[in-house]
Design a protein around this motif. Structure first.
Motif, PDB file in Angstrom:
ATOM      1  N   VAL A   1     -33.306   0.468 -29.628  1.00  0.00           N
ATOM      2  CA  VAL A   1     -33.204  -0.985 -29.494  1.00  0.00           C
ATOM      3  C   VAL A   1     -33.655  -1.399 -28.088  1.00  0.00           C
ATOM      4  N   LEU A   2     -33.180  -0.667 -27.092  1.00  0.00           N
ATOM      5  CA  LEU A   2     -33.572  -1.011 -25.715  1.00  0.00           C
ATOM      6  C   LEU A   2     -35.058  -0.789 -25.508  1.00  0.00           C
TER       7      LEU A   2
ATOM      8  N   ARG B   1     -29.435   4.720 -31.707  1.00  0.00           N
ATOM      9  CA  ARG B   1     -29.776   3.347 -32.031  1.00  0.00           C
ATOM     10  C   ARG B   1     -29.956   2.532 -30.755  1.00  0.00           C
ATOM     11  N   LEU B   2     -29.010   2.687 -29.814  1.00  0.00           N
ATOM     12  CA  LEU B   2     -29.103   1.937 -28.555  1.00  0.00           C
ATOM     13  C   LEU B   2     -30.420   2.231 -27.848  1.00  0.00           C
TER      14      LEU B   2
ATOM     15  N   MET C   1     -36.837  -3.703 -26.820  1.00  0.00           N
ATOM     16  CA  MET C   1     -36.742  -4.860 -25.934  1.00  0.00           C
ATOM     17  C   MET C   1     -37.648  -4.678 -24.714  1.00  0.00           C
TER      18      MET C   1
ATOM     19  N   ILE D   1     -31.673  16.314 -24.280  1.00  0.00           N
ATOM     20  CA  ILE D   1     -32.512  15.147 -23.979  1.00  0.00           C
ATOM     21  C   ILE D   1     -33.481  15.470 -22.848  1.00  0.00           C
TER      22      ILE D   1
ATOM     23  N   VAL E   1     -34.203  10.589 -26.137  1.00  0.00           N
ATOM     24  CA  VAL E   1     -32.785  10.323 -26.383  1.00  0.00           C
ATOM     25  C   VAL E   1     -32.536  10.205 -27.883  1.00  0.00           C
TER      26      VAL E   1
ATOM     27  N   LEU F   1     -20.546   5.319 -25.717  1.00  0.00           N
ATOM     28  CA  LEU F   1     -21.441   6.318 -26.292  1.00  0.00           C
ATOM     29  C   LEU F   1     -21.369   7.599 -25.475  1.00  0.00           C
ATOM     30  N   PRO F   2     -21.505   8.748 -26.158  1.00  0.00           N
ATOM     31  CA  PRO F   2     -21.563   9.978 -25.410  1.00  0.00           C
ATOM     32  C   PRO F   2     -22.843   9.971 -24.583  1.00  0.00           C
TER      33      PRO F   2
ATOM     34  N   PHE G   1     -31.409 -13.065 -30.170  1.00  0.00           N
ATOM     35  CA  PHE G   1     -30.957 -11.697 -30.454  1.00  0.00           C
ATOM     36  C   PHE G   1     -29.644 -11.707 -31.225  1.00  0.00           C
TER      37      PHE G   1
ATOM     38  N   VAL H   1     -22.463  -2.228 -29.072  1.00  0.00           N
ATOM     39  CA  VAL H   1     -23.859  -1.805 -28.891  1.00  0.00           C
ATOM     40  C   VAL H   1     -24.786  -3.008 -29.005  1.00  0.00           C
ATOM     41  N   LEU H   2     -24.515  -3.877 -29.987  1.00  0.00           N
ATOM     42  CA  LEU H   2     -25.322  -5.089 -30.151  1.00  0.00           C
ATOM     43  C   LEU H   2     -25.256  -5.954 -28.889  1.00  0.00           C
TER      44      LEU H   2
ATOM     45  N   TYR I   1     -21.007   8.352 -33.286  1.00  0.00           N
ATOM     46  CA  TYR I   1     -21.388   7.774 -31.990  1.00  0.00           C
ATOM     47  C   TYR I   1     -22.701   8.343 -31.478  1.00  0.00           C
ATOM     48  N   LEU I   2     -23.037   9.553 -31.910  1.00  0.00           N
ATOM     49  CA  LEU I   2     -24.360  10.070 -31.532  1.00  0.00           C
ATOM     50  C   LEU I   2     -25.445   9.241 -32.195  1.00  0.00           C
TER      51      LEU I   2
ATOM     52  N   ALA J   1     -35.306  -5.241 -33.182  1.00  0.00           N
ATOM     53  CA  ALA J   1     -34.187  -4.671 -32.441  1.00  0.00           C
ATOM     54  C   ALA J   1     -32.904  -5.410 -32.764  1.00  0.00           C
ATOM     55  N   SER J   2     -32.987  -6.740 -32.811  1.00  0.00           N
ATOM     56  CA  SER J   2     -31.763  -7.498 -33.052  1.00  0.00           C
ATOM     57  C   SER J   2     -31.234  -7.215 -34.453  1.00  0.00           C
TER      58      SER J   2
ATOM     59  N   LEU K   1     -35.190  -5.766 -19.212  1.00  0.00           N
ATOM     60  CA  LEU K   1     -36.388  -5.227 -19.850  1.00  0.00           C
ATOM     61  C   LEU K   1     -37.356  -6.336 -20.241  1.00  0.00           C
TER      62      LEU K   1
ATOM     63  N   ALA L   1     -29.699  -3.657 -34.510  1.00  0.00           N
ATOM     64  CA  ALA L   1     -28.399  -3.611 -33.827  1.00  0.00           C
ATOM     65  C   ALA L   1     -27.319  -4.217 -34.709  1.00  0.00           C
TER      66      ALA L   1
ATOM     67  N   GLY M   1     -25.079   6.218 -32.891  1.00  0.00           N
ATOM     68  CA  GLY M   1     -25.047   4.963 -32.127  1.00  0.00           C
ATOM     69  C   GLY M   1     -25.878   5.056 -30.857  1.00  0.00           C
ATOM     70  N   LEU M   2     -25.794   6.197 -30.176  1.00  0.00           N
ATOM     71  CA  LEU M   2     -26.588   6.378 -28.949  1.00  0.00           C
ATOM     72  C   LEU M   2     -28.075   6.299 -29.267  1.00  0.00           C
TER      73      LEU M   2
ATOM     74  N   PHE N   1     -16.726   6.940 -24.017  1.00  0.00           N
ATOM     75  CA  PHE N   1     -16.611   7.702 -25.255  1.00  0.00           C
ATOM     76  C   PHE N   1     -15.361   8.572 -25.256  1.00  0.00           C
TER      77      PHE N   1
END
Lengths: 304, 669
Positions: A109-110, A105-106, A113, B538, A67, B398-399, B578, B442-443, A99-100, A124-125, B454, A128, A102-103, B404
């Protein structure tokens, strides 16, 4: 044809940036240093290696690099170099670009975690938070460019050289400055983050990917190069927009961004972690101020 | 008042009360389903046909003639409400199954009757043209939702939250009543259509403000949001889902109806622009406040409640931008703002329903909603985890998912406001606010998903957690389909919604073409191509990686502990830590109270500590405690008169009689 050349150049810049930074740093510190393509060898080596996964992780951990890389790759496809055309372009694509990222980054980060490690949670924190705070800066830069050029897609904004007066040229230069700052935040470079530190506690980006190995780690590195190239090219574009706006001058100029980063890294230490939020908010505030100044300039109000 | 309301409220009640315990839910599903099919059929008819559907008109008990009609906007809201109601009712089957032997059958009957009543009254709200019918349905909606919240009335906290909800809703209701009464007194009609006449003849902004207070109370607009984070955690999950997903949107509906009746200017002074600027500013403040407070919360449902506030903020930004665009005849800004707001209203109902369903599944299986007790839930509840992740990505806008598409539409409008040079400052304010909200989302949601699903399980309840039953998961199909469809095929949805938005922002012929041609249709096409490309890239990268790994050694090994060899799940990063970075810069928004003591720095061998922090909204003090304190103070002052001395009391009586005599001499009473 222009699209093809654009893409090839983007990939070339992406592959070279990291090497240039390392070279500049080694030259400035008086070392012989590794070759300019050493990082490519490193990543190729990683890609050939096996992987270790923690039993704590779920499928998400294995999908996340795909991703991250996919979103960075797609984000890169929106970037024009000088007067060349990107592959994808439509009204408002600056938003899609942000926003891409951003995706990506998400997903990282996940994944961090997912390992259940407190170090990676820490990274991660931070990632973010810094990502959230730098977002307004990117949008303010995009808004300024959209206002000055009168378009909302990157291909249209960066299509031909604009006839701008001296004040606006300075604004463009400052926009490039902000973009370089965004580059340091997004790429985790000094003074926000230092990938070379040997203490995981103080790292941000690198600590998030501690548990990745082999081809996953290689993918994350490559995705990082893509992200870096996108922002560096944008900075070079912004500088050249009122001047000689040709691809053969913008492309080398984006490597100058790497030189600047290298110089900064050789002369400066990492900032205190607690100061990072202040630093990033200042960058965002500066970007918002630039937007305001550009607006006043557009209205032809004298700023004395 | 039309009889149909009473029929729809009483007949289901009789059916549900008469049904045997296990069949009550199916009776409710049947009634809601039947009404939903009828409503959706009518709504689709209206959307295709374009002309409003007149359902009923006649005299009413108060406020002159009443009209019940369904135009395009009502049709859109009716569809959103119906989808959410059906999903919620089906979901309640699984969620309430745990309570079947704990609560009495009457309890269930009341609950399901209230659920049906809530649905019917919401449809009533969006189809009534104003006046008595509207207020009747509005009040019925409040009471029904109140009954739904107090399902768990044995808990003191639930009753408190429900009462605070009831009080706040009635303050809002009072504002609405005053608004409609004023409208009726001056124009002779209390329908939304009469607003145009009123605004033409009297100062528009005071009445607008009255309606914004009334509707904003329901929508959770800052600073009237304080009931949201109290009521949602107290209510059962399916109730939170329908309240948060659709009920608060009736407030948005009202604001749209009132705001777009405003004239551009009144007696030479601009009206529409200030109204738009107010809504835009309120939207940014609501959104930022909501998402920052959401990031602080450690209770899943409180976090989701605050995030609803954030999404209301985003919708308000869209509406504000549309008004600003309309006032300056920037058609793209107006159209995109309005379309984005409506689209986001729909999208939010999808992903917020799903998130609350997920929270409900977690609660049903582990009896907890506190983030920091979980960890690694994705292993024991995989389907819930995947659905929750889908909604998480969607709500972070998000896309390639639906959130989005709607935020992009709003961005598109704002960027056009900037690039056209017309409304730079207001658009830039909205743009920067929206981008910060997006980043913080997102945060917030990576914290929520990360700490709950998780990592490694922190308690044994999590290890033993069971996946939710088929009904609870099946109910997610409706919102999941919505999320995927809007995200991956945005063009048809955009066109339909843009056509609903178009009458609110009178478009020129050229403007109407924009919906289809290069300007906006092209952008939507771009979004769709990006979404599909993203998915393809992806998947391709993942498959390539899998293929490459086939020839390489893949081992399992413990998480790298940086040299520390005995990590325990307790050492994982918690939700509280966090969001610590954000707290360090935004702590002034909350009042933090801690229970217990943190581990001291000087403890070399730390003993067991229990430590709990609560972040209380500072505004909630303004809305609750402040008034209570004021009342107490007044009470204390008045109590001074009660001395217990008989001669004092006799003198009070004398003074009173003297006063009456004096006032009647001067003909004042």
């Amino acid at each position: 044809m222009k699209e093809l050349l654009n893409t090839i150049l983007l990939f070339a810049i992406a592959l070279l940036l990291g090497g240039v930074i390392t070279r500049v740093r080694s030259i400035l510190s008086g070392r012989k240093g590794p070759s300019i393509v050493q990082h490519l060898h490193n990543v190729a080596l990683l890609a050939r290696k096996g992987s270790v996964y923690s039993p704590t992780t779920s499928v998400l951990f294995r999908v996340a690099p795909a991703v991250y890389m996919g979103s960075a790759l797609l984000a890169l496809m929106f970037i024009p170099i000088g007067n060349l055309d990107p592959i994808i372009s439509f009204r408002g694509d600056v938003v899609v670009f942000a926003y891409l990222l951003g995706l990506g980054r998400l997903s990282l980060v996940l994944a961090a975690m997912d390992t259940g490690s407190s170090f990676e949670g820490m990274g991660a924190s931070r990632e973010a938070l810094y990502g959230a705070l730098i977002e307004p800066a990117l949008f303010a830069v995009a808004a300024t460019l959209a206002m000055v050029c009168g378009y909302t897609s990157m291909a249209d904004i960066f299509s031909v050289a604009r006839d701008l007066d001296v004040q606006m040229t300075i604004v463009m230069l400052l926009l490039a400055y902000v973009l370089v700052k965004i580059y340091t935040v997004e790429q985790g470079r000094i003074p926000v983050d230092d990938p070379r530190t040997h203490l995981e506690l103080t790292m941000i980006h690198e600590v998030m990917i501690l548990d990745y190995s082999g081809i996953d780690l290689a993918m994350i590195h490559v995705a990082n190069w893509f992200k870096g190239a996108a922002i560096a090219v944008l900075a070079a574009n912004a500088v050249m927009l009122p001047l000689c706006f040709k691809w053969w001058i913008v492309a080398p100029l984006s490597l100058v961004v790497a030189v600047i980063i290298g110089v900064v890294e050789s002369s400066q230490a990492r900032g205190k972690l607690l100061r990072n939020t202040t630093y990033i908010l200042t960058v965002s505030a500066l970007a918002a101020m630039l937007l305001f100044v550009a607006y006043l300039l557009m209205l032809n109000i004298e700023i004395s | 008042m039309p009889l149909i309301y009473l029929v729809l409220l009483i007949v289901p009640a009789i059916l549900i009360f008469a049904a045997p315990l296990r069949w009550k839910v199916w009776t409710a599903v049947g009634v809601v389903g039947a009404v939903a099919v009828a409503v959706c059929a009518a709504a689709i008819g209206v959307l295709v046909d374009g002309a409003p559907l007149m359902l009923w008109q006649g005299a009413s008990m108060a406020f002159g003639r009443e009209i019940i009609t369904m135009d395009r906007l009502s049709a859109l809201f009716s569809i959103i409400i119906s989808l959410a109601a059906v999903a919620t009712t089906i979901y309640s089957r699984g969620y309430l199954a745990h309570y079947l032997d704990k609560k009495s059958p009457t309890h269930f009957s009341v609950h399901y009757t209230a659920l049906v009543a809530l649905y019917v009254s919401m449809i009533g709200v969006v189809t009534a043209a104003g006046g008595f019918c509207f207020l009747f349905c509005w009040e019925a909606m409040t009471i029904a939702s109140f009954l739904l919240i107090i399902f768990d009335a044995d808990k003191r906290k639930t009753v408190r939250a429900a009462l605070s909800y009831l009080v706040m809703m009635h303050i809002g209701f009072a504002a609405l009543l005053a608004g409609f009464a004023l409208l009726h007194a001056r124009t002779g009609s209390a329908t939304f259509a009469a607003l145009g006449d009123y605004f033409g003849g009297y100062a528009p902004l005071p009445l607008f403000a009255l309606f914004v207070v009334g509707f904003g109370m329901k929508a959770g607009m800052f600073p009237m949001h304080t009931w949201l984070p109290e009521a949602h955690p107290a209510a059962p999950s399916h109730v939170s889902s329908i309240m948060s997903g659709v009920m608060i949107k009736t407030g948005i509906y009202g604001i749209i109806r009132v705001a777009f009746a405003l004239p551009v200017a009144f007696e030479g002074a601009a009206v529409m622009f200030p109204a738009g600027a107010i809504l835009l500013a309120l939207g940014v403040i609501t959104g930022l406040w909501g998402i920052i407070l959401a990031a602080f919360q450690n209770d899943i449902k409180r976090l989701l409640a605050y995030s609803s506030m954030e999404n209301v903020g985003i919708i308000l930004i869209g509406i504000g931008a549309a008004l600003i665009g309309k006032s300056n005849s920037n058609e793209i800004l107006a159209l995109c703002g309005m379309t984005g707001a409506l689209l986001h209203t729909m999208n939010h109902s999808f992903f917020k329903s799903m998130l609350f369903f997920g929270a409900g599944n977690i609660y049903a299986s582990t009896h907890s909603t506190s983030c920091d007790t979980f960890g690694g839930l994705a292993k024991s509840m995989p389907v819930t985890a995947i659905l929750f992740l889908l909604a998480t990505v969607a709500i972070c806008a998000l896309p390639p998912l639906n959130g989005f598409v709607s935020e992009f539409t709003i961005y598109l409008g704002l960027l056009d406001g900037i690039s056209s040079g017309g409304e730079v400052l207001s658009s830039a304010f909205g743009l920067i606010g929206l981008s910060l909200i997006g980043g913080l989302a997102v945060l917030t949601f990576s914290k929520l998903f990360g700490t709950v699903f998780l990592g490694a399980p922190r308690t044994h309840e999590v290890v033993e957690a069971q996946e939710a039953d088929t009904f609870s998961l099946g109910a997610c199909a409706i919102p999941a389909a919505g999320i995927l469809f809007v995200g991956l095929c945005p063009i048809p949805v955009f066109k339909v919604i843009a056509k609903i938005a178009a009458p609110f922002v009178p478009l020129s012929d050229r403007g109407l073409e924009w919906i289809n041609d290069h300007a906006l249709g092209g952008a939507m096409q771009g979004v769709m191509i990006t979404a599909w490309l993203l998915v393809v890239i992806i998947v391709a990268l993942y498959l390539l990686k899998r293929r490459a790994q086939r020839n390489r050694e893949v081992r399992m090994g413990a998480t790298w502990g940086c040299g520390f060899t005995q990590p325990t799940p307790q050492m994982q990063y918690t939700g509280e830590s966090f969001s610590e970075g954000l707290q360090s810069i935004a702590s002034s928004l909350t009042k933090d109270t801690g229970k217990g003591e943190a581990v001291d720095k000087n403890e070399i061998f730390p003993s067991a500590h229990e430590f709990e922090v609560k972040h209380r909204d500072k505004v909630s003090r303004l809305m609750n405690e402040w008034w209570a304190a004021l009342l107490g103070q007044i009470n204390r002052r008045v109590m001074r008169l009660r001395t217990g001395n008989i001669s004092r009391y006799v003198s009070y009586a004398l003074i009173f009689m003297l006063l009456v005599a004096l006032l009647s001499i001067f003909n004042l009473i």
